[in-house]
Design a protein around this motif. Structure first.
Motif, short mmCIF file in Angstrom:
data_model
loop_
_atom_site.label_atom_id
_atom_site.label_comp_id
_atom_site.label_asym_id
_atom_site.label_seq_id
_atom_site.Cartn_x
_atom_site.Cartn_y
_atom_site.Cartn_z
N TYR A 246 0.83 -1.20 0.00
CA TYR A 246 0.00 0.00 0.00
C TYR A 246 0.87 1.26 0.00
N SER A 250 0.84 4.13 -2.81
CA SER A 250 0.52 5.49 -2.41
C SER A 250 1.60 6.47 -2.86
N TYR A 279 -4.70 4.77 -0.29
CA TYR A 279 -3.71 3.71 -0.07
C TYR A 279 -2.92 3.93 1.22
N ARG A 282 -5.08 2.82 3.94
CA ARG A 282 -5.10 1.36 4.04
C ARG A 282 -3.84 0.83 4.72
N ALA A 283 -2.70 1.47 4.44
CA ALA A 283 -1.46 1.06 5.10
C ALA A 283 -1.57 1.25 6.61
N SER A 286 -3.92 -1.33 8.07
CA SER A 286 -3.26 -2.63 8.17
C SER A 286 -2.31 -2.67 9.36
#
Length: 299
Positions: A246, A250, A279, A282-283, A286
């Motif tokens: 991600y 990004s 992104y 999302r990182a 996560s």
């Protein structure tokens, strides 16, 4: 001994620890003998007058000295067996010699090298924490309650000052611990603010160009959180793989956005930048840090 020579000797020991191939034919015997001879010569140099041997001898550590002596005995036996043509026996004794040398080395750490590595880590962490504290301070200034003192900011700032003092006194380990605690407070503070409804990253944007600059700054601040969240929240290996993917996506999208913006295509630049933000979010997710969507935005 400096850190570089310590790392070099560590790498050399790792190479020496690799198994010498078993001989399966006459030519292979010659190759195996040559490899074993080289290995024994390198091991002898480490045990005779290398920095590792000198450090062990000067330490006074009786267990380390015993392992060094045992290693020398096995090394001598390996040479004797090699001279008699017993490659298998020589190989086993060479392995034993290296095992004892490695055990002695572990009992007498390379303190100057370790301190140099710790100092380098401290310098890197200091610069990172300074940036993160400034990011937290700017985020607090954008909230409705900007006139109130924030406990996490105060704690992080105090720990930063303590870390600087420890670093100046040469207490590098204490300095790194203080910076680690400061990072934790910054992460807590930013995480709280990211979920506060008073934050609106796009409300002040009067034009698409202004929105691009604001969102670009937001992306940079969120991207700085990724390694911090990874360090503090310690996600699993599978999550780390996602975070890397991600983050890479990004970064690439942000680069495309900047290129389109420079070319005058602000609308497409915002599309790329919004995707870059998705992104990086999302990182962070996560890693265990859930980031809410920003209000507003031009499509």
């Amino acid at each position: 001994m400096n850190a570089r020579s310590g790392l070099a000797q560590g790498a050399l020991l790792a190479v020496l620890a690799l198994p010498v191939p078993q001989a399966v034919a006459a030519d292979d015997d010659a190759v195996a003998r040559t490899a074993l001879e080289q290995r024994l010569r390198l091991t002898a140099s480490l045990m005779a007058d290398g920095n590792t041997a000198r450090r062990i001898m000067a330490s006074g550590n009786q267990r380390a000295l015993a392992h060094l002596d045992e290693g020398r005995v096995h090394h001598a036996l390996a040479q004797d067996l090699l001279g008699k043509g017993d490659l298998s026996g020589a190989r086993r004794s060479a392995d034993e010699a290296l095992k004892h040398l490695s055990m002695a080395r572990r009992l007498v750490p390379d303190e100057p090298g370790r301190q140099a590595a710790a100092r380098k880590r401290f310098d890197q962490m200091l610069a990172s924490v300074e940036r993160l504290i400034e990011s937290l301070r700017q985020r607090l200034a954008s909230t409705v309650r900007s006139d109130t003192e924030d406990g996490d900011l105060l704690a992080a700032t105090g720990l930063l000052q303590a870390a600087r003092g420890f670093g100046a006194d040469g207490r590098v380990d204490d300095a790194v611990r203080a910076l680690t605690a400061a990072e934790r407070h910054v992460l807590t503070g930013i995480n709280r603010l990211l979920h506060a409804r008073t934050l609106d990253y796009t409300a002040r944007a009067g034009t698409p160009a202004e929105e691009f600059e604001l969102e670009l700054a937001r992306h940079r601040s969120l991207a700085e959180l990724v390694p911090l969240a990874v360090n503090d929240l310690r996600p699993r290996a599978d999550a780390l793989a996602l975070i890397d993917r991600y983050t890479e996506a990004s970064t690439a999208l942000r680069s495309q956005a900047q290129q389109r913006f420079a070319a005058g295509d602000t609308r497409q630049a915002l599309v790329h930048l919004n995707n870059a933000l998705l992104y990086v979010q999302r990182a962070l997710t996560s890693a265990g840090l859930v980031v809410p969507q920003a209000a507003g935005g031009t499509q």
